[in-house]
Design a protein around this motif. Structure first.
Motif, mmCIF file in Angstrom:
data_model
loop_
_atom_site.group_PDB
_atom_site.id
_atom_site.type_symbol
_atom_site.label_atom_id
_atom_site.label_comp_id
_atom_site.label_asym_id
_atom_site.label_seq_id
_atom_site.Cartn_x
_atom_site.Cartn_y
_atom_site.Cartn_z
ATOM 1 N N HIS A 184 6.817 5.419 -3.029
ATOM 2 C CA HIS A 184 7.272 4.761 -1.796
ATOM 3 C C HIS A 184 8.451 5.496 -1.147
ATOM 4 O O HIS A 184 9.078 4.977 -0.226
ATOM 5 N N LEU A 193 0.893 5.054 1.442
ATOM 6 C CA LEU A 193 0.259 5.981 2.372
ATOM 7 C C LEU A 193 1.093 7.253 2.453
ATOM 8 O O LEU A 193 2.221 7.240 2.949
ATOM 9 N N ARG A 236 14.497 6.926 1.308
ATOM 10 C CA ARG A 236 13.648 7.096 2.486
ATOM 11 C C ARG A 236 14.328 6.518 3.705
ATOM 12 O O ARG A 236 15.183 5.640 3.609
ATOM 13 N N LYS A 246 9.488 9.076 4.126
ATOM 14 C CA LYS A 246 9.752 8.981 2.688
ATOM 15 C C LYS A 246 10.384 10.292 2.208
ATOM 16 O O LYS A 246 10.228 11.333 2.838
ATOM 17 N N PRO A 304 0.826 -1.209 0.000
ATOM 18 C CA PRO A 304 0.000 0.000 0.000
ATOM 19 C C PRO A 304 0.867 1.269 0.000
ATOM 20 O O PRO A 304 1.993 1.249 0.485
ATOM 21 N N SER A 324 9.201 5.886 9.249
ATOM 22 C CA SER A 324 10.102 5.700 8.100
ATOM 23 C C SER A 324 9.810 6.787 7.059
ATOM 24 O O SER A 324 9.074 6.563 6.087
ATOM 25 N N ALA A 367 0.694 11.586 3.241
ATOM 26 C CA ALA A 367 -0.177 12.637 3.763
ATOM 27 C C ALA A 367 -0.396 13.756 2.743
ATOM 28 O O ALA A 367 -1.226 14.624 2.947
HETATM 29 N N1 LIG Z 1 7.442 12.129 3.750
HETATM 30 C C1 LIG Z 1 6.500 11.262 4.159
HETATM 31 N N2 LIG Z 1 6.895 10.099 4.696
HETATM 32 C C2 LIG Z 1 5.977 9.216 5.124
HETATM 33 C C3 LIG Z 1 4.604 9.496 5.035
HETATM 34 C C4 LIG Z 1 4.214 10.720 4.454
HETATM 35 O O1 LIG Z 1 3.026 11.053 4.353
HETATM 36 N N3 LIG Z 1 5.195 11.584 4.033
HETATM 37 N N4 LIG Z 1 3.669 8.568 5.497
HETATM 38 C C5 LIG Z 1 4.145 7.635 6.506
HETATM 39 C C6 LIG Z 1 3.196 6.582 6.756
HETATM 40 S S1 LIG Z 1 1.874 6.943 7.758
HETATM 41 C C7 LIG Z 1 3.397 5.309 6.302
HETATM 42 S S2 LIG Z 1 2.366 4.043 6.744
HETATM 43 C C8 LIG Z 1 4.497 5.008 5.385
HETATM 44 C C9 LIG Z 1 3.931 4.408 4.124
HETATM 45 O O2 LIG Z 1 4.961 4.038 3.277
HETATM 46 P P1 LIG Z 1 4.574 3.448 1.864
HETATM 47 O O3 LIG Z 1 3.718 4.469 1.183
HETATM 48 O O4 LIG Z 1 5.853 3.167 1.167
HETATM 49 O O5 LIG Z 1 3.775 2.192 2.142
HETATM 50 O O6 LIG Z 1 5.271 6.140 5.048
HETATM 51 C C10 LIG Z 1 5.487 7.033 6.103
HETATM 52 N N5 LIG Z 1 6.402 8.036 5.661
#
Ligand SMILES: Nc1nc2c(c(=O)[nH]1)N[C@H]1C(S)=C(S)[C@@H](COP(=O)(O)O)O[C@H]1N2
Ligand SMILES: [Mo]
Length: 199
Positions: A145, A32, A150, A163, A30, A161, A34
């Motif tokens: 991702h 995710l 990341r 991104k 998935p 973690s 923001a």
């Molecule tokens: N820069 C950034 N990093 C982020 C996020 C984000 O919205 N922005 N979402 C976080 C959340 S809530 C999750 S669950 C994971 C999702 O990583 P994925 O999209 O590779 O599954 O990234 C995290 N790192």
């Protein structure tokens, strides 16, 4: 002030203990985020490490790629309850970026292109439990991702973690990041089900 040294290493669990409480398995991966996916080219990419006294080190893509990296296979646990087991990555251990940095900081704030932040104890970034990952499943990390690179801290819920990592700030005082300010747990250990404030 001291030199960051290797600490403890991540826990390993086997067999039936692979899924933390309240999580379910997914086979897909998935996405995710923001907000929108920032388009960060490796040509303009820079990773910045700043200590609590304002010492700054930075790596452009070529300098970052020249660092020793390792292949890792880890389980991912998202606070929205999906877990994905046995994911394969290549990344530079955060410990390698911190090597020789003079710091007495107890905390770190990760910053992303696009403005996302997340906080964690510095001890959770050292000792072979955190990487700046740039490949997933044998290919360059896709933008959605977190590519070009990341943060990967698989022993905590995946919101830690960050991104599109742009920097790591070492801090004497803890400061909540994006989701932590909005009610997510300050630490976020999936095995203790630390999802939200008060958990
Ligand atoms: N820069 C950034 N990093 C982020 C996020 C984000 O919205 N922005 N979402 C976080 C959340 S809530 C999750 S669950 C994971 C999702 O990583 P994925 O999209 O590779 O599954 O990234 C995290 N790192
Ligand atoms: Mo998440």
């Amino acid at each position: 002030m001291g030199i960051v040294s290797p600490g403890f290493s991540g826990r390993r669990r086997a067999g039936s203990e692979q899924l933390p409480p309240g999580q379910y398995l997914v086979e897909d991966f998935p996405v995710l985020s923001a907000g929108p996916t920032p388009q960060v080219s490796t040509g303009s990419w820079e990773l910045r490490l700043e200590t609590e006294t304002g010492q700054v080190r930075s790596w452009d893509w070529a300098a970052f790629q020249a660092l020793p990296s390792e292949e890792i296979t880890v389980d991912l646990h998202c606070v929205t309850k999906w877990s994905k087991l046995g994911t394969g990555w290549r990344g530079v251990p955060v410990q390698t970026l911190l090597a020789g940095a003079e710091t007495g900081a107890g905390f770190a704030l990760a910053r992303s292109y696009g403005g996302y932040t997340t906080n964690l104890p510095l001890a959770d970034l050292t000792g072979g439990q955190a990487w700046v990952a740039f490949e997933y499943d044998g290919a360059p990390l896709e933008p959605e991702h977190g590519g070009p690179a990341r943060l990967l801290v698989p022993h905590l819920y995946l919101w830690k973690s960050a991104k599109w990592l742009s920097g790591i700030e070492l801090r004497a005082e803890d400061e909540p990041g994006f989701w932590e300010t909005l009610g997510y747990h300050n630490y976020g250990d999936p095995w203790r089900e630390q999802r939200y404030w008060g958990d």
